[in-house]
Design an enzyme around this catalytic site. Structure first.
Site, PDB file in Angstrom:
ATOM      1  N   MET A   3       3.050   6.137  -2.715  1.00 18.64           N
ATOM      2  CA  MET A   3       4.160   6.997  -3.117  1.00 18.64           C
ATOM      3  C   MET A   3       4.262   7.083  -4.645  1.00 18.64           C
ATOM      4  O   MET A   3       4.522   8.157  -5.197  1.00 18.64           O
ATOM      5  CB  MET A   3       5.479   6.523  -2.508  1.00 18.64           C
ATOM      6  CG  MET A   3       5.538   6.639  -0.976  1.00 18.64           C
ATOM      7  SD  MET A   3       5.313   8.324  -0.341  1.00 18.64           S
ATOM      8  CE  MET A   3       3.722   8.165   0.482  1.00 18.64           C
ATOM      9  N   PRO A  42       0.817  -1.226   0.000  1.00 17.54           N
ATOM     10  CA  PRO A  42       0.000   0.000   0.000  1.00 17.54           C
ATOM     11  C   PRO A  42       0.852   1.279   0.000  1.00 17.54           C
ATOM     12  O   PRO A  42       0.491   2.263  -0.643  1.00 17.54           O
ATOM     13  CB  PRO A  42      -0.826  -0.102   1.281  1.00 17.54           C
ATOM     14  CG  PRO A  42      -0.803  -1.545   1.654  1.00 17.54           C
ATOM     15  CD  PRO A  42       0.509  -2.067   1.164  1.00 17.54           C
ATOM     16  N   CYS A  43       1.973   1.260   0.702  1.00 12.11           N
ATOM     17  CA  CYS A  43       2.827   2.450   0.764  1.00 12.11           C
ATOM     18  C   CYS A  43       3.529   2.676  -0.566  1.00 12.11           C
ATOM     19  O   CYS A  43       3.667   3.822  -1.014  1.00 12.11           O
ATOM     20  CB  CYS A  43       3.835   2.331   1.902  1.00 12.11           C
ATOM     21  SG  CYS A  43       3.027   2.268   3.522  1.00 12.11           S
ATOM     22  N   SER A  44       3.944   1.605  -1.188  1.00  9.19           N
ATOM     23  CA  SER A  44       4.551   1.734  -2.519  1.00  9.19           C
ATOM     24  C   SER A  44       3.523   2.303  -3.487  1.00  9.19           C
ATOM     25  O   SER A  44       3.832   3.225  -4.252  1.00  9.19           O
ATOM     26  CB  SER A  44       5.052   0.377  -3.015  1.00  9.19           C
ATOM     27  OG  SER A  44       6.048  -0.126  -2.143  1.00  9.19           O
TER      28      SER A  44
END
Length: 157
Positions: free
Chosen positions: A51, A46-48
């Site tokens: 970003m 999810p963070c990838s």
């Protein structure tokens, strides 16, 4: 928790590279809006996704005169590798001590994954004076913000 209308707490941390450069949020104020995106952890799906999505919307943020910053509890080295892996052109900030994460009221734990003292996913838009003009905090750390709404918030800041 920090919300719209509040003065954003200043952040003293480290820029996410192997150079260990100091970071002060106050250095980024006064030249247009600041989009401050807290995220739980580099290299997680999810963070990838988040970003990369911010990078894909970077032209819209830049057209609004905004500076985009990502912030997590990851080490500066990890964030440097994360930046390289996803070819991010905006600054990531390492808050390993968790001071900013706590100041913004975003500290959380995911014991099943062995994660403690990490940031919940949240995005704040700050005006030139450091006043929060937009806030979004995830109900679940896998939730992502509405990116078009973020660009519009930066345009309005």
């Amino acid at each position: 928790m920090v919300s719209t209308g509040d003065t954003a707490p200043d952040i003293s941390a480290t820029i996410g590279t192997s150079d260990h450069e100091d970071f002060e949020l106050s250095d980024y104020l006064g030249d247009g809006p600041v989009v401050l995106a807290f995220f739980p952890g580099a290299f997680t799906p999810p963070c990838s996704n988040e970003m990369v999505a911010l990078e894909e919307h970077l032209d819209g943020f830049e057209d609004a005169g905004a500076t985009v910053l990502g912030l997590s509890a990851d080490s500066a080295f990890s964030l440097g590798a994360f930046t390289d892996e996803y070819d991010l052109s905006f600054t990531l900030v390492s808050d390993m001590a968790g001071d900013a994460i706590r100041d913004y009221g975003l500290e959380m734990e995911i014991p099943d994954l062995g994660l403690y003292g990490i940031a919940n996913r949240a995005v704040y838009v700050l005006d030139e004076d450091g006043t929060v003009t937009y806030d979004w905090v995830a109900d679940e750390p896998t939730d992502e913000p509405d990116y078009a709404e973020l660009v519009a918030a930066a345009e309005d800041a």
